[in-house]
Scaffold this motif. Sequence first.
Motif, PDB file in Angstrom:
ATOM      1  N   LEU A 113       0.807  -1.224   0.000  1.00  0.00           N
ATOM      2  CA  LEU A 113       0.000   0.000   0.000  1.00  0.00           C
ATOM      3  C   LEU A 113       0.847   1.284   0.000  1.00  0.00           C
ATOM      4  O   LEU A 113       0.581   2.188  -0.803  1.00  0.00           O
ATOM      5  CB  LEU A 113      -0.964  -0.017   1.194  1.00  0.00           C
ATOM      6  CG  LEU A 113      -2.044  -1.105   1.155  1.00  0.00           C
ATOM      7  CD1 LEU A 113      -2.879  -1.079   2.436  1.00  0.00           C
ATOM      8  CD2 LEU A 113      -2.938  -0.953  -0.059  1.00  0.00           C
ATOM      9  N   PRO A 114       1.866   1.421   0.859  1.00  0.00           N
ATOM     10  CA  PRO A 114       2.684   2.646   0.806  1.00  0.00           C
ATOM     11  C   PRO A 114       3.441   2.799  -0.508  1.00  0.00           C
ATOM     12  O   PRO A 114       3.686   3.924  -0.957  1.00  0.00           O
ATOM     13  CB  PRO A 114       3.656   2.465   1.981  1.00  0.00           C
ATOM     14  CG  PRO A 114       3.006   1.489   2.887  1.00  0.00           C
ATOM     15  CD  PRO A 114       2.270   0.561   1.982  1.00  0.00           C
ATOM     16  N   LEU A 115       3.816   1.685  -1.134  1.00  0.00           N
ATOM     17  CA  LEU A 115       4.534   1.759  -2.409  1.00  0.00           C
ATOM     18  C   LEU A 115       3.608   2.260  -3.512  1.00  0.00           C
ATOM     19  O   LEU A 115       4.043   2.987  -4.416  1.00  0.00           O
ATOM     20  CB  LEU A 115       5.099   0.381  -2.771  1.00  0.00           C
ATOM     21  CG  LEU A 115       5.982  -0.278  -1.698  1.00  0.00           C
ATOM     22  CD1 LEU A 115       6.527  -1.614  -2.193  1.00  0.00           C
ATOM     23  CD2 LEU A 115       7.127   0.637  -1.288  1.00  0.00           C
ATOM     24  N   LEU A 116       2.332   1.892  -3.444  1.00  0.00           N
ATOM     25  CA  LEU A 116       1.363   2.417  -4.400  1.00  0.00           C
ATOM     26  C   LEU A 116       1.144   3.911  -4.192  1.00  0.00           C
ATOM     27  O   LEU A 116       0.979   4.662  -5.166  1.00  0.00           O
ATOM     28  CB  LEU A 116       0.029   1.660  -4.257  1.00  0.00           C
ATOM     29  CG  LEU A 116       0.022   0.218  -4.751  1.00  0.00           C
ATOM     30  CD1 LEU A 116      -1.264  -0.494  -4.332  1.00  0.00           C
ATOM     31  CD2 LEU A 116       0.182   0.162  -6.269  1.00  0.00           C
ATOM     32  N   ILE A 117       1.144   4.328  -2.933  1.00  0.00           N
ATOM     33  CA  ILE A 117       1.038   5.767  -2.631  1.00  0.00           C
ATOM     34  C   ILE A 117       2.202   6.519  -3.272  1.00  0.00           C
ATOM     35  O   ILE A 117       2.034   7.615  -3.827  1.00  0.00           O
ATOM     36  CB  ILE A 117       1.019   5.996  -1.114  1.00  0.00           C
ATOM     37  CG1 ILE A 117      -0.244   5.395  -0.478  1.00  0.00           C
ATOM     38  CG2 ILE A 117       1.120   7.494  -0.786  1.00  0.00           C
ATOM     39  CD1 ILE A 117      -1.531   6.053  -0.902  1.00  0.00           C
ATOM     40  N   LEU A 118       3.394   5.931  -3.212  1.00  0.00           N
ATOM     41  CA  LEU A 118       4.572   6.542  -3.833  1.00  0.00           C
ATOM     42  C   LEU A 118       4.354   6.722  -5.335  1.00  0.00           C
ATOM     43  O   LEU A 118       4.639   7.797  -5.890  1.00  0.00           O
ATOM     44  CB  LEU A 118       5.805   5.664  -3.593  1.00  0.00           C
ATOM     45  CG  LEU A 118       7.039   5.944  -4.477  1.00  0.00           C
ATOM     46  CD1 LEU A 118       7.620   7.311  -4.151  1.00  0.00           C
ATOM     47  CD2 LEU A 118       8.087   4.863  -4.303  1.00  0.00           C
ATOM     48  N   LEU A 119       3.833   5.702  -6.017  1.00  0.00           N
ATOM     49  CA  LEU A 119       3.668   5.773  -7.474  1.00  0.00           C
ATOM     50  C   LEU A 119       2.569   6.742  -7.900  1.00  0.00           C
ATOM     51  O   LEU A 119       2.501   7.123  -9.076  1.00  0.00           O
ATOM     52  CB  LEU A 119       3.377   4.381  -8.026  1.00  0.00           C
ATOM     53  CG  LEU A 119       4.519   3.365  -7.930  1.00  0.00           C
ATOM     54  CD1 LEU A 119       4.165   2.090  -8.685  1.00  0.00           C
ATOM     55  CD2 LEU A 119       5.820   3.942  -8.477  1.00  0.00           C
ATOM     56  N   LEU A 120       1.710   7.147  -6.961  1.00  0.00           N
ATOM     57  CA  LEU A 120       0.717   8.175  -7.294  1.00  0.00           C
ATOM     58  C   LEU A 120       1.383   9.496  -7.644  1.00  0.00           C
ATOM     59  O   LEU A 120       0.743  10.388  -8.212  1.00  0.00           O
ATOM     60  CB  LEU A 120      -0.252   8.385  -6.124  1.00  0.00           C
ATOM     61  CG  LEU A 120      -1.337   7.326  -5.917  1.00  0.00           C
ATOM     62  CD1 LEU A 120      -2.115   7.608  -4.640  1.00  0.00           C
ATOM     63  CD2 LEU A 120      -2.281   7.281  -7.117  1.00  0.00           C
ATOM     64  N   LYS A 121       2.642   9.610  -7.335  1.00  0.00           N
ATOM     65  CA  LYS A 121       3.389  10.840  -7.605  1.00  0.00           C
ATOM     66  C   LYS A 121       3.730  10.988  -9.094  1.00  0.00           C
ATOM     67  O   LYS A 121       3.996  12.087  -9.572  1.00  0.00           O
ATOM     68  CB  LYS A 121       4.675  10.845  -6.775  1.00  0.00           C
ATOM     69  CG  LYS A 121       5.265  12.218  -6.525  1.00  0.00           C
ATOM     70  CD  LYS A 121       6.403  12.136  -5.536  1.00  0.00           C
ATOM     71  CE  LYS A 121       6.952  13.522  -5.230  1.00  0.00           C
ATOM     72  NZ  LYS A 121       5.993  14.370  -4.493  1.00  0.00           N
ATOM     73  N   PHE A 122       3.688   9.872  -9.827  1.00  0.00           N
ATOM     74  CA  PHE A 122       4.026   9.907 -11.250  1.00  0.00           C
ATOM     75  C   PHE A 122       2.746  10.061 -12.073  1.00  0.00           C
ATOM     76  O   PHE A 122       1.914   9.141 -12.129  1.00  0.00           O
ATOM     77  CB  PHE A 122       4.776   8.629 -11.639  1.00  0.00           C
ATOM     78  CG  PHE A 122       6.038   8.418 -10.849  1.00  0.00           C
ATOM     79  CD1 PHE A 122       7.181   9.139 -11.141  1.00  0.00           C
ATOM     80  CD2 PHE A 122       6.071   7.507  -9.801  1.00  0.00           C
ATOM     81  CE1 PHE A 122       8.354   8.954 -10.402  1.00  0.00           C
ATOM     82  CE2 PHE A 122       7.228   7.312  -9.066  1.00  0.00           C
ATOM     83  CZ  PHE A 122       8.372   8.042  -9.364  1.00  0.00           C
ATOM     84  N   LYS A 124       1.966  10.090 -15.259  1.00  0.00           N
ATOM     85  CA  LYS A 124       1.694   9.259 -16.423  1.00  0.00           C
ATOM     86  C   LYS A 124       0.978   7.958 -16.066  1.00  0.00           C
ATOM     87  O   LYS A 124       0.216   7.425 -16.881  1.00  0.00           O
ATOM     88  CB  LYS A 124       2.998   8.959 -17.162  1.00  0.00           C
ATOM     89  CG  LYS A 124       3.630  10.183 -17.824  1.00  0.00           C
ATOM     90  CD  LYS A 124       4.876   9.788 -18.591  1.00  0.00           C
ATOM     91  CE  LYS A 124       5.485  11.005 -19.293  1.00  0.00           C
ATOM     92  NZ  LYS A 124       6.706  10.648 -20.068  1.00  0.00           N
ATOM     93  N   ILE A 125       1.237   7.460 -14.885  1.00  0.00           N
ATOM     94  CA  ILE A 125       0.625   6.185 -14.479  1.00  0.00           C
ATOM     95  C   ILE A 125      -0.311   6.365 -13.284  1.00  0.00           C
ATOM     96  O   ILE A 125      -0.738   5.393 -12.669  1.00  0.00           O
ATOM     97  CB  ILE A 125       1.705   5.143 -14.128  1.00  0.00           C
ATOM     98  CG1 ILE A 125       2.608   5.662 -12.996  1.00  0.00           C
ATOM     99  CG2 ILE A 125       2.528   4.778 -15.348  1.00  0.00           C
ATOM    100  CD1 ILE A 125       3.587   4.617 -12.481  1.00  0.00           C
ATOM    101  N   GLN A 126      -0.649   7.600 -12.989  1.00  0.00           N
ATOM    102  CA  GLN A 126      -1.422   7.904 -11.777  1.00  0.00           C
ATOM    103  C   GLN A 126      -2.781   7.215 -11.775  1.00  0.00           C
ATOM    104  O   GLN A 126      -3.206   6.659 -10.754  1.00  0.00           O
ATOM    105  CB  GLN A 126      -1.598   9.415 -11.661  1.00  0.00           C
ATOM    106  CG  GLN A 126      -2.063   9.880 -10.293  1.00  0.00           C
ATOM    107  CD  GLN A 126      -2.095  11.394 -10.196  1.00  0.00           C
ATOM    108  OE1 GLN A 126      -3.027  12.030 -10.694  1.00  0.00           O
ATOM    109  NE2 GLN A 126      -1.071  11.980  -9.588  1.00  0.00           N
ATOM    110  N   ARG A 127      -3.475   7.205 -12.916  1.00  0.00           N
ATOM    111  CA  ARG A 127      -4.815   6.605 -12.970  1.00  0.00           C
ATOM    112  C   ARG A 127      -4.750   5.094 -12.776  1.00  0.00           C
ATOM    113  O   ARG A 127      -5.589   4.502 -12.082  1.00  0.00           O
ATOM    114  CB  ARG A 127      -5.478   6.936 -14.302  1.00  0.00           C
ATOM    115  CG  ARG A 127      -5.810   8.423 -14.461  1.00  0.00           C
ATOM    116  CD  ARG A 127      -6.510   8.682 -15.775  1.00  0.00           C
ATOM    117  NE  ARG A 127      -6.842  10.103 -15.932  1.00  0.00           N
ATOM    118  CZ  ARG A 127      -7.441  10.625 -16.995  1.00  0.00           C
ATOM    119  NH1 ARG A 127      -7.800   9.826 -18.005  1.00  0.00           N
ATOM    120  NH2 ARG A 127      -7.689  11.913 -17.053  1.00  0.00           N
TER     121      ARG A 127
END
Length: 385
Positions: A113-122, A124-127
């Motif tokens: 879950l925290p790693l997915l929160i990290l990727l929300l920062k990008f 291009k792949i946010q959705r």
Amino acid sequence: MRSLDKKSYLLFIIFISFGYLSSLMSHEPSFSLLYTFHISLLIVCMYYVSTISDKKSILFIIYALLISHTSLVLICLLNIIFTLSEQQPLNPYIIYSGFINIRFFNQVQVFILPLLILLLKFRKIQRIVFMVLFLNLLLVFIGQARGALLSFLTFSVLALILKTSLKKQILKGLVCLVVSYVSFYVLDSLNQGGAEILRTSSSGRIDLWQNTLSNLTWKNLLIGNGPGVFEMSLGTSAPFSHPHNSLIEIFNEWGGIALTCIIVLVFTTLKKAFRHLRKHKNDIATEAIFYSFTIGLTYSLFSGVHVMPVSQTLLFIMWGLLIGRLYKNKNQPLSINVYVKLFLGCVFILGWAFYLQKAIEIYNNIDPDKGYIYGPRFWSVGQRF
């Protein structure tokens, strides 16, 4: 080679030493020694993982974990679709395909879950990431994993208090949490499942903790009853193979001295991480690993994160990655002469031979007619000798 400070090395040595001492004095010394040696190998693994500190390598590990986990989530999504098409209640034991104990899935899930929160920062792949996060949180509600939910909320509050660069992503994660709960409520209502994600019962955990603490003796202040040998029944229920609380378990099995050592080690790591993140507010790699490690620790207070094979390995890997980031600018060459290396090599080979021999011996002694207890003792599928 990067290394910890001498104090941390000493605490790890004391922790493991008291584990072996407790094993030798337990009523199941062979079994307990096997378990303690397993923990020793995890600590060695953690140390070598701590040599990985560059951002690219860490992001590669994060991507690998997320891709592997997302494949499982997509299978669960198919099971949800099939369940809804058949107008059946959202049964987690059907949706969590391949998991005999659904908590095994949740215990791995909390690290993701925290790693997915990290990727929300990008952007291009946010959705895509938001959708994967939504599915994960939906599965948390379907599985009624209250401990995982509480751990996620604790992590979110901690991240907001730190006021680091992931604040916006944390808020999006909380919005995703609300959306996933509403979706779960609607889907469950349509199929008249009647699941109670916010049920107030403790599932026997409070009674288990109270009974375990009440059975502690003065012996537990020094050495415990033996790592890995915990067993307790509540009424007519099947025996619990661990008390579902990492602190109580270590106190009971390893003893008070070992518990003090591990608390100091974890506290030192978290304290250093706090200082690092306040000073380097844009270090998102360290921040994500810190939250992943923290959420795993939090969930270990309610579940078996620290004893189940996959989740305990992830816990030590995240700890090692965090240490590597925190000590990356402090190179402390460890000089060991050839004789010490030879001695350590012999000890490792003998230890590994003992581990393998005992694992095979226990496996060969398994009696299928007695049935299997699916628990953390993966080399014996839960059977005791």
